[in-house]
Design a protein around this motif. Structure first.
Motif, short mmCIF file in Angstrom:
data_model
loop_
_atom_site.label_atom_id
_atom_site.label_comp_id
_atom_site.label_asym_id
_atom_site.label_seq_id
_atom_site.Cartn_x
_atom_site.Cartn_y
_atom_site.Cartn_z
N TYR A 170 37.21 78.14 -5.85
CA TYR A 170 37.53 78.09 -7.27
C TYR A 170 36.24 77.86 -8.06
CZ TYR A 170 42.40 77.19 -5.88
OH TYR A 170 43.67 77.27 -5.33
N LEU A 199 34.42 74.81 -6.41
CA LEU A 199 35.27 74.00 -5.55
C LEU A 199 35.79 74.83 -4.39
CD1 LEU A 199 37.42 72.28 -8.32
CD2 LEU A 199 35.66 71.18 -6.96
N GLY A 253 37.38 69.93 -1.66
CA GLY A 253 36.08 69.29 -1.48
C GLY A 253 35.58 68.74 -2.80
N PRO A 254 34.44 68.04 -2.78
CA PRO A 254 33.90 67.42 -4.00
C PRO A 254 33.25 68.42 -4.94
CG PRO A 254 32.42 67.02 -2.18
CD PRO A 254 33.63 67.70 -1.60
#
Lengths: 113, 117
Positions: B35, B91, B109-110
């Motif tokens: 994303y 992301l 994930g971060p």
């Protein structure tokens, strides 16, 4: 195709007060609905999801949401917020049978002492 | 691993440079999503892998964007000739099912924050 509208970009609220974050969606097919929370510099975390069945969904951290098909809404609620709830909240929709998740623009919840 | 990891966490690139962003999904997860999240916006779908197969790349903004997952685990998102409008957080998310399952919880994930100067 689906779309999501989060009606409030920012919601300030005092600690221990109730809060509602509003979400409306549009879709030509049946959908699954999600709420995610994003803390600063972290990835999104799933709060709750509606797949089928009971329209009242309970999630983590005391949050709940109600699916209203006639109003195409999926509002998020919490009866008493904490300072630690300050974050960005995203409503999302995915068509059943599909894999593409569509996110709203987000609502920033700011909890004041 | 315990969760989805991404590297680097921050990347500054000069306009015109190529960049590569890595995603390590949760071990055994079949599905992997990329994303793009612009400032003040929600994540926007870029592409989807089921194992090593890229089943949907309809969200990639241009042919400068390319993603791969050659062995069905780690994925790389490559952006060629970066432009200022590419600045965003990228992301990655993975899920255990095949993409359309009702048990399709995506774990994020971060993110990698990309700044193109």
């Amino acid at each position: 195709a689906q779309s999501v509208t989060q009606l409030d970009s920012q919601v300030p609220v005092f600690e221990e007060a109730p809060v509602e974050l509003r979400c409306n969606y549009s879709s030509s097919v049946s959908v699954y609905l999600f709420w995610y929370v994003q803390y600063p510099n972290q990835g999104l975390q799933l709060l709750l999801k509606y797949l089928s069945g009971s329209t009242l969904v309970k999630g983590i951290n005391g949050f709940e949401a109600e699916f209203n098909k006639s109003q195409t809404s999926f509002h998020l609620r919490k009866p008493s917020v904490h300072i630690s709830d300050t974050a960005e909240y995203f409503c999302a929709v995915r068509g059943t049978g599909g894999f593409k998740t569509i996110f709203g623009a987000g609502t920033r919840l700011f909890v004041k002492a | 691993g315990a969760g989805v990891s991404q590297s680097p966490r921050y990347k500054v690139a000069k306009r015109g440079q190529d960049v590569a962003l890595r995603c390590d999904p949760i071990s055994g997860h079949v599905s992997l999503f990329w994303y793009q999240q612009a400032l003040g916006q929600g994540p926007e779908f870029l592409t989807y892998f089921q194992n090593e197969a890229q089943l949907d790349k309809s969200g990639l903004p241009s042919d400068r964007f390319f993603a791969e997952r050659p062995e069905g685990s780690v994925s790389t998102l490559k952006i060629q000739r970066t432009q200022q409008e590419d600045s965003a957080v990228y992301l990655c998310a993975s899920s255990s099912g095949g993409g359309t399952s009702t048990e399709e919880t995506q774990y994020f994930g971060p993110g990698t924050r990309l700044l193109v100067l």
